[in-house]
Design an enzyme around this catalytic site. Sequence first.
Site, short mmCIF file in Angstrom:
data_model
loop_
_atom_site.label_atom_id
_atom_site.label_comp_id
_atom_site.label_asym_id
_atom_site.label_seq_id
_atom_site.Cartn_x
_atom_site.Cartn_y
_atom_site.Cartn_z
CE LYS A 174 3.01 1.46 -18.83
NZ LYS A 174 2.32 0.68 -17.77
CD GLU A 212 -7.58 7.52 -5.77
OE1 GLU A 212 -7.35 7.12 -4.60
OE2 GLU A 212 -7.93 6.77 -6.69
CD GLU A 230 -4.74 0.63 -0.57
OE1 GLU A 230 -5.83 1.14 -0.89
OE2 GLU A 230 -3.65 1.00 -1.07
#
Length: 486
Positions: free
Chosen positions: A181, A257, A390
Amino acid sequence: MSRTNDRLLLVDGRLVPGAGGAFETINPATEEVLGTAADASADDMDRAIAAARRAFDETGWATGHAFRARCLRQLREGLRRRADELRELTIKEVGAPRFLTFGAQLDAPVDDLAWFADLVDDYGWERDLGRAEPMGMPSHRRVVREAVGVVGAITPWNFPHQINLAKLGPALAAGNTVVLKPAPDTPWCAAVLGEVIAEETDFPPGVVNVVTSSDHALGAQLTQDPRVDLVSFTGSTATGRNVMASAAGTLKRVFLELGGKSAFVVLDDADLRAACSYAAFAGITHAGQGCAITTRILVPRERHDEAVEITARALAKLGAGDPQDDRTICGPVISARQRERIEGYLEQAVKDGGAFACGGGRPEGRDRGFWIEPTLITGLTNDSRAAREEIFGPVLVILPHDGDDDAVRIANDSPYGLSGAVHGGDVERARGVARRLRTGTVSVNGGVWYGADVPFGGYKQSGIGREMGVAGFEEYLETKAIAEGV
């Protein structure tokens, strides 16, 4: 391969339209509509999961080691034959600078499939433990490694070929079947995989399924479905938490991750000009849209102002440019939504007392596309939002340190631990600092850790598990002990 401006799903060995119709994919450099991708529904995803389950349970895919290696090599060759087409597609759909497509944005991950094919041939699938007499009962024991089962792979948009293939390569090599996906922002990069698999390889129906959709939530179906044995997710830490919580209901294995806020540590014996110039280049490559990119630059306090000047000058010279140009390092960001998010961080940085040594807005003369100038923020501390969170854009924060211990303290003072860099004149000293960083990968004096044989992943909130290398391959394996009476 289809030459039209429409791409299809791959479900159970067939290229099919999505039940939800189709959705557009956009060139982030120009806002041009490139074409459409199949928009899958929940029913499409259900069929893909069923096909993967059937292919794992009812065929010899999991045990046919030589056949799997051959199929992976066929996929590599099929993708290589279309390298020119894929290069242009990647530049247009991802906004990736052309030079990167000769590395991690295309060529490198395609070639890495050969490493996983070779690993299938060379791996020790069974280990003989010999004879023993536990509790006085003579037994011959062995340990075998075998595939987990059905893998749900959920991938982001920033390095689509690299991340798609970093999941497909080891998962398939290990004997699993896969439902991929991809992110809605870059559906074509994944759909092309489906086309090559369907038209140019011997992968049995259902072994690989590619389900593109405009709906981010469709990935949740993979995390909750009991027919899926493992979810491999790359993306933000916030979404990773949701994946982990959702998968807990069926106690399936998860590989995550996630995000990073990596530090580029410049020691006081480093060549400051070389180090800061390299930090500028590394930090804004692909508009800073990489989880492992070093976005905090830590420099000796006594040379802070000089470091700011060098870094700002390098960033201004690099600028933001057309990704079609061979000289471009920093292209556009992926979408208007992402640009607005980055601009929110820039506004907050000013409120927190920061200033822009360069950049800070949209580049002049680029009225179309999603652009942010390469930006260097000064005057912040490590507890500011811009230094801790981030941003995923071409935005660097420069911070002073007071020696090696202080640099390590600042670098490790982060919820993340994905990557890092150390530059110093004394290599042994730099290596010593690198060993103290709580991160999964570290570059010393420009060393490159990326490679099919190198495990990649992070500490702390940067994720769980490793991708690539033997360690990444083994994420997709179960361990079984067998004892025979003798």
